[in-house]
Design a protein around this motif. Structure first.
Motif, PDB file in Angstrom:
ATOM      1  N   ALA A  62      -9.425  -5.417   0.992  1.00  0.00           N
ATOM      2  CA  ALA A  62     -10.882  -5.326   1.130  1.00  0.00           C
ATOM      3  C   ALA A  62     -11.386  -6.350   2.156  1.00  0.00           C
ATOM      4  O   ALA A  62     -12.269  -6.058   2.964  1.00  0.00           O
ATOM      5  N   ILE A 105     -12.502  -5.793  -9.853  1.00  0.00           N
ATOM      6  CA  ILE A 105     -11.214  -5.298  -9.343  1.00  0.00           C
ATOM      7  C   ILE A 105     -10.136  -5.489 -10.403  1.00  0.00           C
ATOM      8  O   ILE A 105      -9.359  -4.577 -10.712  1.00  0.00           O
ATOM      9  N   GLY A 158      -1.341  -5.651  -7.811  1.00  0.00           N
ATOM     10  CA  GLY A 158      -2.432  -4.723  -7.524  1.00  0.00           C
ATOM     11  C   GLY A 158      -3.744  -5.444  -7.265  1.00  0.00           C
ATOM     12  O   GLY A 158      -4.477  -5.121  -6.322  1.00  0.00           O
ATOM     13  N   ASP A 159      -4.039  -6.466  -8.089  1.00  0.00           N
ATOM     14  CA  ASP A 159      -5.263  -7.262  -7.906  1.00  0.00           C
ATOM     15  C   ASP A 159      -5.248  -7.961  -6.548  1.00  0.00           C
ATOM     16  O   ASP A 159      -6.231  -7.938  -5.792  1.00  0.00           O
ATOM     17  N   ILE A 177      -8.937   0.737  -2.614  1.00  0.00           N
ATOM     18  CA  ILE A 177      -8.347   0.546  -3.941  1.00  0.00           C
ATOM     19  C   ILE A 177      -7.316   1.627  -4.290  1.00  0.00           C
ATOM     20  O   ILE A 177      -6.297   1.342  -4.934  1.00  0.00           O
ATOM     21  N   CYS A 231      -7.763  -2.750 -12.553  1.00  0.00           N
ATOM     22  CA  CYS A 231      -6.302  -2.851 -12.701  1.00  0.00           C
ATOM     23  C   CYS A 231      -5.903  -2.888 -14.174  1.00  0.00           C
ATOM     24  O   CYS A 231      -4.914  -2.261 -14.582  1.00  0.00           O
ATOM     25  N   MET A 235       0.831  -1.206   0.000  1.00  0.00           N
ATOM     26  CA  MET A 235       0.000   0.000   0.000  1.00  0.00           C
ATOM     27  C   MET A 235       0.866   1.258   0.000  1.00  0.00           C
ATOM     28  O   MET A 235       2.021   1.220   0.449  1.00  0.00           O
ATOM     29  N   ILE A 261     -14.138  -2.033  -1.140  1.00  0.00           N
ATOM     30  CA  ILE A 261     -13.185  -1.939  -2.253  1.00  0.00           C
ATOM     31  C   ILE A 261     -12.859  -0.484  -2.547  1.00  0.00           C
ATOM     32  O   ILE A 261     -11.697  -0.115  -2.747  1.00  0.00           O
ATOM     33  N   THR A 281      -5.504  -5.507  -3.479  1.00  0.00           N
ATOM     34  CA  THR A 281      -6.852  -4.937  -3.340  1.00  0.00           C
ATOM     35  C   THR A 281      -7.807  -5.963  -2.746  1.00  0.00           C
ATOM     36  O   THR A 281      -8.613  -5.638  -1.847  1.00  0.00           O
ATOM     37  N   ASN A 282      -7.735  -7.210  -3.218  1.00  0.00           N
ATOM     38  CA  ASN A 282      -8.579  -8.275  -2.657  1.00  0.00           C
ATOM     39  C   ASN A 282      -8.290  -8.499  -1.177  1.00  0.00           C
ATOM     40  O   ASN A 282      -9.209  -8.575  -0.351  1.00  0.00           O
ATOM     41  N   ALA A 284      -4.063   0.739  -2.643  1.00  0.00           N
ATOM     42  CA  ALA A 284      -3.425  -0.433  -3.238  1.00  0.00           C
ATOM     43  C   ALA A 284      -2.858  -0.174  -4.631  1.00  0.00           C
ATOM     44  O   ALA A 284      -1.950  -0.894  -5.069  1.00  0.00           O
ATOM     45  N   LEU A 285      -3.389   0.840  -5.343  1.00  0.00           N
ATOM     46  CA  LEU A 285      -3.033   0.996  -6.763  1.00  0.00           C
ATOM     47  C   LEU A 285      -2.301   2.281  -7.121  1.00  0.00           C
ATOM     48  O   LEU A 285      -1.620   2.329  -8.147  1.00  0.00           O
TER      49      LEU A 285
END
Length: 366
Positions: free
Chosen positions: A299, A277, A291-292, A320, A281, A212, A316, A295-296, A323-324
């Motif tokens: 969340a 999600i 990234g996927d 998100i 990405c 993150m 999410i 995020t999972n 995370a991204l």
């Protein structure tokens, strides 16, 4: 397990986590990583004097004590094989009774001038050759196992050392090899890096390895600034009295974290949400699948933190950007996205109306 968090007289008083005003993005990222360390750590970038170090020390002080093998230098878990050193496993296989102790979770500070030997540990070759034993001097990674490893000004740390830290954080193991002798030990920790972007950025390849990325800025609201200053002054004047005022809130949050850790394996996320999600990405042209995955995981950790077993779209939305945002750059000279780009694509993919402010905050509704 005791939930008492008030600092005893023998310990230095630490500013309580629940008393920290603002910086919600940083606090959320840290809590989620405590619930699920496999998220991969947090990179905190922001202005000087915004409470980065204070918040991280407060988090370490908040966490409950852990069970360890008393005479093991790696904080090995007495029953979980994944968190044991090879030596402890061998002792268990021989039927040996392990001495158990409880100790506070360690927060290990990594100094900027640290050498690789200081970080990873060293092997005494002379002793190994003369006595035929693996004489290993543990380093900071051993001390940080099952705790928090904090690197202030991580953007000024040698890239090679950052690689070593990120590899250990990802694999959960540290391996030291010298002259044909190899020693390994568990190194599972929450990696927290902080820095000021004015002093230089991490390379995008290294940034991507942090789970993150939290951005913090100096508080602009005068009333909130006064509140922060008054709180700090009050804490400095009477630390024990200040801690006593927040003890109930500290205990409640500690209990909430313990419950979230226990609930996490039961949390589920619908297949369609996972597809969306990945679509976000893909549309953001994020390299790889980190990234996927993050995020999972994030969340799910957020749902567990709030006592739920099903991930929602709002969960999410809240994680998100964290995370991204640091995975979007293709050019090292580009600045990190504040969140606007991530939230814009998120709203489109999830069929929500956009109301995105300059700081990336979104008010979205179906």
């Amino acid at each position: 397990m005791s939930l008492t968090v008030q600092a005893p007289p023998t310990r230095r008083a630490v500013f309580p986590f629940t008393a920290i005003v603002g910086q919600e993005e940083m606090k959320l990222a840290l809590l989620l990583n405590v619930i699920d360390p496999k998220i991969g750590g947090v990179m905190i970038m922001g202005d000087r004097g915004t409470g980065k170090s204070t918040t991280i020390r407060a988090l370490a002080d908040l966490l409950p004590e852990i069970e360890v093998v008393a005479d093991d230098p790696f904080n090995s878990h007495p029953t979980d094989p994944d968190l044991m050193s090879d030596e402890v496993r061998e002792r268990l296989s021989r039927g040996e009774q392990l001495p158990i102790a409880h100790k506070p979770i360690q927060m290990v500070d990594l100094p900027l001038g640290a050498t690789e030997d200081r970080v990873c540990g060293t092997i005494d070759i002379e002793k190994a050759l003369s006595e035929g034993v693996k004489a290993f001097e543990p380093g900071l990674l051993a001390k940080a196992n099952r705790g928090i490893l904090y690197v202030d000004e991580v953007n000024l740390l040698d890239d090679h050392l950052v690689d070593v830290l990120l590899d250990s954080a990802a694999s959960g193991w540290n391996t030291v090899e010298r002259e044909g002798i190899s020693v390994r030990h568990p190194a599972r920790f929450v990696l927290v890096g902080s820095g000021n972007p004015e002093e230089g950025e991490l390379r995008p390849q290294l940034l991507d390895r942090f789970g993150m990325h939290a951005e913090i800025r100096t508080v602009k609201d005068p009333a909130k600034r006064v509140e922060i200053v008054e709180q700090r002054s009050e804490f400095d004047r009477d630390p024990i009295g200040f801690l006593a005022r927040y003890q109930a809130q500290q205990q409640a949050l500690q209990h909430q974290l313990l419950q979230a850790q226990a609930l996490l394996p039961s949390v589920t996320i619908e297949h369609q949400l996972r597809v969306q999600i990945s679509q976000v990405c893909s549309e953001l042209d994020v390299d790889g699948l980190r990234g996927d995955i993050v995020t999972n995981r994030a969340a799910k950790a957020l749902a567990a933190l709030e006592g739920r077993v099903t991930v929602t779209v709002d969960d999410i939305r809240r994680v998100i950007t964290l995370a991204l945002r640091h995975r979007l750059r293709k050019d090292p000279l580009e600045s990190i996205d504040s969140g606007y780009k991530v939230q814009k694509v998120f709203c489109r993919v999830f069929g929500l109306e956009e109301a995105v402010g300059e700081n990336g905050a979104v008010a979205a509704r179906a």
